[in-house]
Design an enzyme around this catalytic site. Structure first.
Site, mmCIF file in Angstrom:
data_model
loop_
_atom_site.group_PDB
_atom_site.id
_atom_site.type_symbol
_atom_site.label_atom_id
_atom_site.label_comp_id
_atom_site.label_asym_id
_atom_site.label_seq_id
_atom_site.Cartn_x
_atom_site.Cartn_y
_atom_site.Cartn_z
ATOM 1 N N GLU A 1 42.524 -39.080 10.212
ATOM 2 C CA GLU A 1 43.765 -39.010 9.451
ATOM 3 C C GLU A 1 44.878 -39.668 10.270
ATOM 4 O OE1 GLU A 1 46.158 -35.862 6.661
ATOM 5 O OE2 GLU A 1 45.296 -35.104 8.529
ATOM 6 N N GLU B 1 40.043 -26.126 7.026
ATOM 7 C CA GLU B 1 40.068 -27.573 6.822
ATOM 8 C C GLU B 1 39.801 -28.248 8.164
ATOM 9 O OE1 GLU B 1 43.439 -31.061 6.276
ATOM 10 O OE2 GLU B 1 43.707 -29.199 5.145
#
Length: 375
Positions: free
Chosen positions: A139, A134
């Protein structure tokens, strides 16, 4: 056999124009959503208090649409009242194409969701998490002012000390819950600052190595001048915000082809944790509990909980060797371009690697040719 002077070889080398990366896919305008899948489920991944709508409901409820500026909007429901034990509607989309090692992704965003309980992300994943890796490009949570970037992998992948990175490294073990984490140091990478600056651009090289961010006033000319059909030269980008040298992690071992994801959840196992939520948002309601004081009740507190995206573009590297291509989203494997080694280039050097290989090949060929002439 006589040797040919290097200066003579160099003199005869033709001028080589390198575009850097060739466009594979442009997501923009009225067709932005055509090649994305809508999740259509409650947040069973990070236990957020949202229900991610399917495609039909997302458009029907106007939580996904193209605005008058031609930009894609994805938002949290900010009009309906949610009763206790219910979840608030939101959006998660996943690209139908997955992109292999050698890819480059660029996203121009005008607005990123923010606010107490809000947890947005622009990230990538392989078919099985975390086995296939990932990459967190954007974020952050709640009222944070800075973006955070990370890789998440199985044990064995680390961020070795980067010599060419603008952000600040935290955890270096990519298998830890936080991933190998880097915090952005450039201003206006999240929250109100990002919105006030008119947004900005995020980019990530998947060969392994760098994630960049530029606030709107600082976007490189190469990106400003790029179009929905042009190639992209990355030579004016400078040092990345986050660098992941191959000396710490063999990207071809820990990552398969990646799908792109944009999503917004609420509370959950990061934004809703008391240690994360209370310092900034503990006063946003009477209970001090993320769900109770935010998700429940009026949706007006989510007026800033939306993405506005001008485009997302996927590129691939030109040159010798297999060219990474977009593959089906459910593909479980891919053919890597190269195998990384401890002596290999950092991610930020990925584009230059192909230039060097081409130059070396040309030099060898011309050397042999002129050597034969001088026998």
């Amino acid at each position: 056999m006589k040797s040919l002077p290097f200066s003579l070889v160099a003199f005869f080398l033709p001028a080589v124009v390198i575009s850097g990366y060739e466009l594979v896919q442009d997501y923009s305008g009225i067709s932005f959503f055509d090649q994305w899948d809508f999740y259509g489920s409650w947040d069973n991944l990070t236990l957020g208090d949202v229900w991610w709508l399917n495609r039909d409901d997302a458009f029907k409820q106007q939580l996904a649409y193209i605005n008058s500026a031609g930009n894609a909007v994805m938002k949290v429901d900010n009009t309906n009242t949610v009763v206790f034990n219910e979840k608030r509607a939101s959006i998660r989309i996943t690209s139908q194409q997955a992109y292999g090692v050698g890819s480059l992704w660029v996203a121009d965003m005008v607005h990123i969701p923010f606010g107490c309980s809000v947890w947005p992300a622009f990230w990538t994943k392989g078919p099985t998490w975390p086995d296939n890796g990932e990459i967190d490009i954007m974020e952050a949570i709640n009222l944070m002012q800075s973006n955070q970037m990370a890789l998440h992998t199985l044990p064995g992948c680390f961020q070795s000390t980067p010599a060419n990175q603008m952000g600040t490294s935290g955890e270096l073990d990519c298998s830890q819950p936080s991933g190998c984490l880097v915090t952005e140091t450039a201003p206006n990478s999240f929250g109100q600052g990002f919105a006030a600056a008119g947004g900005g651009v995020f980019a990530a090289q998947f060969d392994v190595a760098g994630i960049w961010f530029w606030s709107r006033p600082n976007i490189p000319q190469s990106i400003l001048q790029s179009t929905s059909t042009s190639s992209l030269d990355v030579s004016d980008w400078g040092a990345p915000s986050a660098s992941y040298p191959v000396s710490g992690c063999d990207i071809t071992k820990f990552f398969t082809a990646q799908n792109l994801i944009l999503d917004i959840t609420l509370c959950g196992i990061w934004a809703g944790l008391p240690a994360q939520y209370l310092p900034a948002c503990g006063g946003s309601g009477p209970t001090g509990i993320c769900y109770n004081d935010n998700v429940v009740g009026s949706g007006s507190r989510y007026d800033d909980a939306y993405f506005e995206v001008k485009y997302v573009r996927a590129y691939t590297t030109p040159g010798s060797g297999p060219t990474p291509t977009a593959v089906a989203a459910n593909a479980a494997s891919f053919t890597p371009m190269t195998s990384s080694s401890s002596a290999g280039p950092t991610l930020s050097q990925g584009g230059a690697l192909h230039v060097h290989c081409l130059m070396i090949a040309l030099m060898i060929s011309l050397t042999m040719m002129f050597a034969m002439l001088f026998l």
